[in-house]
Design a protein around this motif. Structure first.
Motif, PDB file in Angstrom:
ATOM      1  N   SER A 191      32.376  55.825  25.029  1.00 16.29           N
ATOM      2  CA  SER A 191      33.013  56.754  24.879  1.00 16.29           C
ATOM      3  C   SER A 191      33.321  57.487  26.384  1.00 16.29           C
ATOM      4  O   SER A 191      34.300  57.837  26.638  1.00 16.29           O
ATOM      5  N   ARG A 192      32.265  57.636  27.082  1.00 18.86           N
ATOM      6  CA  ARG A 192      32.272  58.312  28.286  1.00 18.86           C
ATOM      7  C   ARG A 192      33.110  57.573  29.407  1.00 18.86           C
ATOM      8  O   ARG A 192      33.926  58.173  30.228  1.00 18.86           O
ATOM      9  N   ILE A 193      32.924  56.241  29.369  1.00 19.85           N
ATOM     10  CA  ILE A 193      33.926  55.365  30.494  1.00 19.85           C
ATOM     11  C   ILE A 193      35.356  55.417  29.949  1.00 19.85           C
ATOM     12  O   ILE A 193      36.261  55.650  30.606  1.00 19.85           O
ATOM     13  N   THR A 194      35.387  55.554  28.558  1.00 16.02           N
ATOM     14  CA  THR A 194      37.128  55.721  28.056  1.00 16.02           C
ATOM     15  C   THR A 194      37.746  57.086  28.557  1.00 16.02           C
ATOM     16  O   THR A 194      39.010  57.126  28.670  1.00 16.02           O
ATOM     17  N   PRO A 217      41.400  53.661  28.075  1.00 21.61           N
ATOM     18  CA  PRO A 217      40.773  52.722  27.324  1.00 21.61           C
ATOM     19  C   PRO A 217      41.024  51.390  28.213  1.00 21.61           C
ATOM     20  O   PRO A 217      40.112  50.433  28.149  1.00 21.61           O
ATOM     21  N   SER A 218      41.762  51.307  29.081  1.00 22.16           N
ATOM     22  CA  SER A 218      41.860  49.988  29.889  1.00 22.16           C
ATOM     23  C   SER A 218      40.592  50.008  30.978  1.00 22.16           C
ATOM     24  O   SER A 218      40.210  48.815  31.437  1.00 22.16           O
ATOM     25  N   GLY A 219      39.836  51.280  31.162  1.00 21.36           N
ATOM     26  CA  GLY A 219      38.680  51.148  32.150  1.00 21.36           C
ATOM     27  C   GLY A 219      37.536  50.214  31.520  1.00 21.36           C
ATOM     28  O   GLY A 219      36.720  49.774  32.137  1.00 21.36           O
ATOM     29  N   LEU A 220      37.689  50.184  30.026  1.00 21.56           N
ATOM     30  CA  LEU A 220      36.591  49.277  29.586  1.00 21.56           C
ATOM     31  C   LEU A 220      36.691  47.644  29.856  1.00 21.56           C
ATOM     32  O   LEU A 220      35.847  46.943  29.982  1.00 21.56           O
ATOM     33  N   PHE A 221      37.914  47.420  30.376  1.00 18.15           N
ATOM     34  CA  PHE A 221      38.095  46.083  31.031  1.00 18.15           C
ATOM     35  C   PHE A 221      38.331  45.979  32.148  1.00 18.15           C
ATOM     36  O   PHE A 221      38.647  44.615  32.854  1.00 18.15           O
ATOM     37  N   ARG A 222      38.055  47.040  32.788  1.00 13.86           N
ATOM     38  CA  ARG A 222      38.251  46.771  34.617  1.00 13.86           C
ATOM     39  C   ARG A 222      37.032  46.014  34.925  1.00 13.86           C
ATOM     40  O   ARG A 222      36.085  46.173  34.544  1.00 13.86           O
ATOM     41  N   GLY A 223      37.137  45.217  36.006  1.00  7.52           N
ATOM     42  CA  GLY A 223      36.005  44.122  36.411  1.00  7.52           C
ATOM     43  C   GLY A 223      36.250  42.918  35.396  1.00  7.52           C
ATOM     44  O   GLY A 223      34.983  42.271  35.659  1.00  7.52           O
ATOM     45  N   CYS A 224      36.944  42.760  34.618  1.00  5.73           N
ATOM     46  CA  CYS A 224      36.976  41.765  33.911  1.00  5.73           C
ATOM     47  C   CYS A 224      36.979  40.317  34.722  1.00  5.73           C
ATOM     48  O   CYS A 224      36.740  39.419  34.400  1.00  5.73           O
ATOM     49  N   SER A 225      37.614  40.360  36.128  1.00  3.01           N
ATOM     50  CA  SER A 225      37.852  39.091  36.803  1.00  3.01           C
ATOM     51  C   SER A 225      36.261  38.907  37.123  1.00  3.01           C
ATOM     52  O   SER A 225      36.103  37.582  37.427  1.00  3.01           O
ATOM     53  N   GLN A 230      28.336  48.660  38.837  1.00  2.00           N
ATOM     54  CA  GLN A 230      27.273  49.840  39.127  1.00  2.00           C
ATOM     55  C   GLN A 230      27.890  50.841  39.555  1.00  2.00           C
ATOM     56  O   GLN A 230      27.408  51.858  39.869  1.00  2.00           O
ATOM     57  N   ASP A 231      29.191  50.665  40.061  1.00  2.00           N
ATOM     58  CA  ASP A 231      29.700  51.874  40.932  1.00  2.00           C
ATOM     59  C   ASP A 231      30.015  52.762  39.936  1.00  2.00           C
ATOM     60  O   ASP A 231      30.576  52.607  38.825  1.00  2.00           O
ATOM     61  N   VAL A 232      29.673  54.113  40.019  1.00  2.31           N
ATOM     62  CA  VAL A 232      29.981  55.064  39.037  1.00  2.31           C
ATOM     63  C   VAL A 232      31.447  55.526  38.986  1.00  2.31           C
ATOM     64  O   VAL A 232      31.708  56.276  37.928  1.00  2.31           O
ATOM     65  N   SER A 233      32.137  55.311  39.869  1.00  7.64           N
ATOM     66  CA  SER A 233      33.713  55.391  39.758  1.00  7.64           C
ATOM     67  C   SER A 233      34.443  54.196  39.210  1.00  7.64           C
ATOM     68  O   SER A 233      33.681  53.412  38.778  1.00  7.64           O
ATOM     69  N   SER A 234      35.660  53.965  39.408  1.00  5.09           N
ATOM     70  CA  SER A 234      36.358  52.867  38.682  1.00  5.09           C
ATOM     71  C   SER A 234      35.931  51.603  39.431  1.00  5.09           C
ATOM     72  O   SER A 234      35.915  51.784  40.736  1.00  5.09           O
ATOM     73  N   PRO A 235      35.638  50.630  38.879  1.00  8.16           N
ATOM     74  CA  PRO A 235      35.338  49.451  39.505  1.00  8.16           C
ATOM     75  C   PRO A 235      36.483  48.901  40.438  1.00  8.16           C
ATOM     76  O   PRO A 235      37.652  49.022  40.274  1.00  8.16           O
ATOM     77  N   LYS A 236      35.913  48.346  41.583  1.00  8.21           N
ATOM     78  CA  LYS A 236      37.076  47.848  42.802  1.00  8.21           C
ATOM     79  C   LYS A 236      37.535  46.640  42.411  1.00  8.21           C
ATOM     80  O   LYS A 236      37.035  45.914  41.656  1.00  8.21           O
ATOM     81  N   PRO A 237      38.583  46.335  43.046  1.00  8.55           N
ATOM     82  CA  PRO A 237      39.301  44.905  42.680  1.00  8.55           C
ATOM     83  C   PRO A 237      38.177  43.864  43.082  1.00  8.55           C
ATOM     84  O   PRO A 237      37.371  44.053  44.196  1.00  8.55           O
ATOM     85  N   LEU A 238      38.271  42.685  42.606  1.00  9.78           N
ATOM     86  CA  LEU A 238      37.268  41.583  43.058  1.00  9.78           C
ATOM     87  C   LEU A 238      37.163  41.172  44.245  1.00  9.78           C
ATOM     88  O   LEU A 238      36.107  41.307  44.948  1.00  9.78           O
ATOM     89  N   PRO A 239      38.494  41.065  45.016  1.00 11.74           N
ATOM     90  CA  PRO A 239      38.309  40.877  46.394  1.00 11.74           C
ATOM     91  C   PRO A 239      37.454  41.863  47.660  1.00 11.74           C
ATOM     92  O   PRO A 239      36.751  41.530  48.282  1.00 11.74           O
ATOM     93  N   SER A 240      37.759  42.813  47.053  1.00 10.08           N
ATOM     94  CA  SER A 240      37.188  44.049  47.758  1.00 10.08           C
ATOM     95  C   SER A 240      35.609  44.124  47.564  1.00 10.08           C
ATOM     96  O   SER A 240      34.645  44.173  48.420  1.00 10.08           O
ATOM     97  N   VAL A 241      35.239  43.593  46.347  1.00 10.24           N
ATOM     98  CA  VAL A 241      33.681  43.866  46.055  1.00 10.24           C
ATOM     99  C   VAL A 241      33.022  42.414  46.854  1.00 10.24           C
ATOM    100  O   VAL A 241      32.253  42.547  47.510  1.00 10.24           O
ATOM    101  N   LEU A 242      33.733  41.330  46.867  1.00  8.71           N
ATOM    102  CA  LEU A 242      33.417  40.409  47.420  1.00  8.71           C
ATOM    103  C   LEU A 242      33.396  40.325  48.748  1.00  8.71           C
ATOM    104  O   LEU A 242      32.071  40.251  49.564  1.00  8.71           O
TER     105      LEU A 242
END
Length: 302
Positions: A172-175, A180-188, A259-271
């Motif tokens: 609920s907190r993430i939402t 709602p789309s925040g639940l699927f960020r980082g799916c890549s 682990q990022d407390v903010s919105s997950p970053k795009p995969l290329p940035s994380v890599l």
């Protein structure tokens, strides 16, 4: 409820023989069979739930490599206990049991159900390619289902503000924070972990088990039916090593993403961040601990 699942899981799982046994020993099992989904879900929930402390250690080692420089399982667990208490090793138990129960049902059920259609569609003399495509689809579907729960689990383990949150409150907190789309960020990042994991876990197990059954048959020392357990354990052990190595870079990216407390970053940035901070070796942070985790999970599941 969780203890009840752990208690009945082995009984339900034993209600169906592994499809490799079906092929070799001519055990009549219809395909698709709903028991693949039930057994897969219960086995995954049980094995992941029991190994939650190992998973917590692995996740913390990946999230804080500067703290857990040695990276050993026992040493890292001791640091966590001294810092956060013994109960910290059960962080994220709820999301783990529920998430991997759903994921396991989808992964095992879809993989076993899709093998025969792909064998017929591709008309291949070797099962490797059809099994590969079946595992890719099963792994991708399971990743989508697991993503919200795994995000809640990793936040619970790595974010102090999530420590006392249960699964529903965490979701609920993430939402609320991201929609709602925040639940699927980082799916890549999840797919980068789960698809290689599924391919090497499922396909290598099937191929190694068939190879072992062939060796037993050619040696004529034992009947194949007499060595089902030995073949399953041996093939599962090999599959666990391959699955762990193939999927570990994706596992590191997943932890770094969630682990990022903010919105997950795009995969290329994380890599890029992982490589800049830790180099190539950074993509294998915590692999020693994960060998224990994956080995226990796959050997008990398969």
């Amino acid at each position: 409820c969780t203890s009840m699942v752990w208690a009945i899981a082995p009984l339900i799982a034993c209600a169906i023989d592994h499809p490799v046994d079906h092929d070799i020993l001519n055990i009549p099992i219809p395909v698709p069979d709903f028991r693949y989904f039930i057994s897969g879900g219960l086995c995954a929930a049980t094995s992941h739930g029991i190994t939650t402390p190992i998973d917590v250690v692995k996740t913390r080692v990946q999230a804080e490599p500067e703290v857990f420089q040695d990276g050993g399982l026992l040493e890292s667990a001791q640091i966590i206990i001294e810092k956060d208490g013994l109960e910290a090793l059960l962080g994220g138990l709820g999301p783990t049991v529920i998430g991997y129960g759903i994921e396991g049902a989808a992964k095992f059920g879809l993989y076993e159900s899709l093998k025969q259609p792909f064998l017929s569609l591709l008309s291949s003399s070797s099962p490797t390619i059809p099994y590969f495509f079946a595992s890719v689809l099963a792994g991708a579907a399971a990743s989508l289902l697991l993503c919200p729960l795994e995000r809640a689990r990793i936040r619970t383990v790595t974010d102090p503000t999530f420590e006392e949150k249960n699964l529903l409150v965490g979701l609920s907190r993430i939402t609320q924070e991201e929609g709602p789309s925040g639940l699927f960020r980082g799916c890549s990042a999840m797919i980068c972990k789960q698809v290689p994991y599924t391919i090497f876990k499922q396909v290598s197990f099937d191929l190694v088990a068939k190879m072992l059954y062939g060796i037993v048959a050619s040696a004529t020392l034992f009947a194949p039916a007499d060595v089902k357990l030995e073949v399953s354990v041996g093939a599962a052990f090999c599959a666990s090593i391959l699955a762990c190595i193939a999927s570990h870079p994706g596992d590191v990216l997943l932890t770094a993403t969630f682990q990022d407390v903010s919105s997950p970053k795009p995969l290329p940035s994380v890599l890029s961040n992982v490589y800049e901070q830790r180099g190539i070796n950074g993509f294998f942070t915590g692999i020693g601990t994960r060998f224990y985790h994956v080995g226990a999970i796959i050997t008990s599941q398969l």
